[in-house]
Design a protein around this motif. Structure first.
Motif, PDB file in Angstrom:
ATOM      1  N   GLY A 164       0.816  -1.217   0.000  1.00 38.81           N
ATOM      2  CA  GLY A 164       0.000   0.000   0.000  1.00 38.81           C
ATOM      3  C   GLY A 164       0.845   1.261   0.000  1.00 38.81           C
ATOM      4  O   GLY A 164       0.549   2.219  -0.727  1.00 38.81           O
ATOM      5  N   HIS A 165       1.903   1.273   0.787  1.00 41.95           N
ATOM      6  CA  HIS A 165       2.794   2.444   0.837  1.00 41.95           C
ATOM      7  C   HIS A 165       3.525   2.620  -0.494  1.00 41.95           C
ATOM      8  O   HIS A 165       3.733   3.750  -0.960  1.00 41.95           O
ATOM      9  CB  HIS A 165       3.794   2.295   1.976  1.00 41.95           C
ATOM     10  CG  HIS A 165       3.183   2.487   3.325  1.00 41.95           C
ATOM     11  ND1 HIS A 165       3.835   2.200   4.507  1.00 41.95           N
ATOM     12  CD2 HIS A 165       1.951   2.942   3.701  1.00 41.95           C
ATOM     13  CE1 HIS A 165       3.054   2.470   5.530  1.00 41.95           C
ATOM     14  NE2 HIS A 165       1.900   2.912   5.066  1.00 41.95           N
ATOM     15  N   TYR A 166       3.908   1.517  -1.102  1.00 38.32           N
ATOM     16  CA  TYR A 166       4.574   1.607  -2.411  1.00 38.32           C
ATOM     17  C   TYR A 166       3.626   2.216  -3.441  1.00 38.32           C
ATOM     18  O   TYR A 166       4.016   3.078  -4.240  1.00 38.32           O
ATOM     19  CB  TYR A 166       5.033   0.218  -2.853  1.00 38.32           C
ATOM     20  CG  TYR A 166       5.719   0.226  -4.205  1.00 38.32           C
ATOM     21  CD1 TYR A 166       7.107   0.333  -4.301  1.00 38.32           C
ATOM     22  CD2 TYR A 166       4.989   0.132  -5.400  1.00 38.32           C
ATOM     23  CE1 TYR A 166       7.741   0.348  -5.541  1.00 38.32           C
ATOM     24  CE2 TYR A 166       5.608   0.151  -6.636  1.00 38.32           C
ATOM     25  CZ  TYR A 166       6.989   0.255  -6.695  1.00 38.32           C
ATOM     26  OH  TYR A 166       7.620   0.287  -7.923  1.00 38.32           O
ATOM     27  N   ARG A 167       2.375   1.780  -3.420  1.00 38.03           N
ATOM     28  CA  ARG A 167       1.396   2.320  -4.366  1.00 38.03           C
ATOM     29  C   ARG A 167       1.194   3.818  -4.151  1.00 38.03           C
ATOM     30  O   ARG A 167       1.044   4.585  -5.112  1.00 38.03           O
ATOM     31  CB  ARG A 167       0.057   1.598  -4.213  1.00 38.03           C
ATOM     32  CG  ARG A 167       0.024   0.207  -4.808  1.00 38.03           C
ATOM     33  CD  ARG A 167      -1.398  -0.329  -4.809  1.00 38.03           C
ATOM     34  NE  ARG A 167      -2.271   0.483  -5.649  1.00 38.03           N
ATOM     35  CZ  ARG A 167      -3.594   0.417  -5.634  1.00 38.03           C
ATOM     36  NH1 ARG A 167      -4.215  -0.402  -4.787  1.00 38.03           N
ATOM     37  NH2 ARG A 167      -4.321   1.163  -6.435  1.00 38.03           N
ATOM     38  N   THR A 168       1.179   4.227  -2.891  1.00 35.92           N
ATOM     39  CA  THR A 168       1.029   5.658  -2.597  1.00 35.92           C
ATOM     40  C   THR A 168       2.212   6.446  -3.153  1.00 35.92           C
ATOM     41  O   THR A 168       2.040   7.552  -3.680  1.00 35.92           O
ATOM     42  CB  THR A 168       0.924   5.876  -1.082  1.00 35.92           C
ATOM     43  OG1 THR A 168      -0.221   5.172  -0.577  1.00 35.92           O
ATOM     44  CG2 THR A 168       0.797   7.355  -0.742  1.00 35.92           C
ATOM     45  N   GLU A 169       3.399   5.881  -3.038  1.00 39.45           N
ATOM     46  CA  GLU A 169       4.623   6.572  -3.473  1.00 39.45           C
ATOM     47  C   GLU A 169       4.779   6.592  -4.989  1.00 39.45           C
ATOM     48  O   GLU A 169       5.135   7.612  -5.580  1.00 39.45           O
ATOM     49  CB  GLU A 169       5.840   5.889  -2.839  1.00 39.45           C
ATOM     50  CG  GLU A 169       7.164   6.569  -3.119  1.00 39.45           C
ATOM     51  CD  GLU A 169       7.288   7.923  -2.432  1.00 39.45           C
ATOM     52  OE1 GLU A 169       7.995   8.802  -2.972  1.00 39.45           O
ATOM     53  OE2 GLU A 169       6.671   8.115  -1.363  1.00 39.45           O
TER      54      GLU A 169
ATOM     55  N   ASN B 273       2.367   5.122  -7.341  1.00 36.61           N
ATOM     56  CA  ASN B 273       1.105   5.002  -8.086  1.00 36.61           C
ATOM     57  C   ASN B 273       1.087   3.770  -8.989  1.00 36.61           C
ATOM     58  O   ASN B 273       0.604   3.811 -10.130  1.00 36.61           O
ATOM     59  CB  ASN B 273       0.848   6.257  -8.931  1.00 36.61           C
ATOM     60  CG  ASN B 273      -0.601   6.346  -9.390  1.00 36.61           C
ATOM     61  OD1 ASN B 273      -1.513   5.882  -8.722  1.00 36.61           O
ATOM     62  ND2 ASN B 273      -0.808   6.958 -10.554  1.00 36.61           N
TER      63      ASN B 273
END
Length: 216
Positions: free
Chosen positions: A63-68, A70
């Motif tokens: 989830g954090h990777y996706r936030t960073e 996209n």
């Protein structure tokens, strides 16, 4: 005044009889037989908790990777290969996807489009496996930057990962394939999640009752 010496018959009465010793041995055996299963249950629960924690940490890291960035921490070509469907599930054995390398910032920094974590952000910290169990198994011995690593569970097997690569916020529920009818009958067809991860559990067989999963 002197105490009179004990007679032989008194000494015999102060000791244990054979029957008493046998009774004590039987009681000890019963207590041991009760304690061993209880100890096994405690150890199994502890192992399950370790796996559950890892599953949670992986979901948070994704989830954090996706936030960073996209996107998911996988090869973009594989993410779009499924078209309107999600990509096929994959194992954390480093053969088809290097997701664990990407999340740990253990990537090839020589440049090019292969670097899926160019900012070198460490999204998760995972232990090194001992005897190839529970943690990171690095075939390079830690010397090769970007060399695909494996993430294995307590029983030495990789986890299975499902990602919502078509971004409809649902994933096919693996529980529908469980051979345990109680689990499969109650399972909804889809999970409302962007990622789902599971271990095959102590029996090392997928889709059985002892699978350790991130969604229940």
């Amino acid at each position: 005044m002197k105490t009179p010496p004990l007679s032989p018959s008194s000494l015999i009465r102060r000791g244990f009889t054979l029957i008493e010793l046998l009774v004590v041995i039987v009681i000890i055996a019963i207590l041991v037989s009760l304690a061993v299963p209880a100890t096994n249950i405690v150890m199994r629960k502890a192992q399950e908790l370790k796996i559950k924690t890892t599953l949670k940490d992986l979901n948070v890291a994704i989830g954090h990777y996706r936030t960073e960035y996209n996107r998911f921490p996988i090869d973009p070509n594989d993410a779009s290969a499924g078209g309107d469907s999600d990509m096929e599930p994959f194992l954390t054995d480093g053969t088809s996807q290097t997701m664990i390398n990407i999340l740990m910032a253990n990537v090839d920094t020589s440049g090019g489009s292969t670097n899926m974590n160019p900012r070198k952000i460490k999204f998760i910290d995972l232990p090194t496996a001992k005897n190839n169990q529970f943690g990171i198994v690095d075939p390079s011995g830690g010397t090769g930057e970007g060399t695909p690593v494996q993430l294995v569970d307590t029983w030495g097997l990789p986890y299975k990962v499902l990602l919502d690569t078509n971004y409809d916020n649902r994933i096919q529920n693996p529980d529908k394939n469980s051979i345990d009818q109680i689990i499969s009958s109650k399972a909804p067809e889809f999970l409302s999640a962007s990622s789902a991860i599971y271990s095959f559990g102590p029996d090392k067989i997928e889709n059985t009752k002892d699978d350790i999963v991130s969604w229940r």
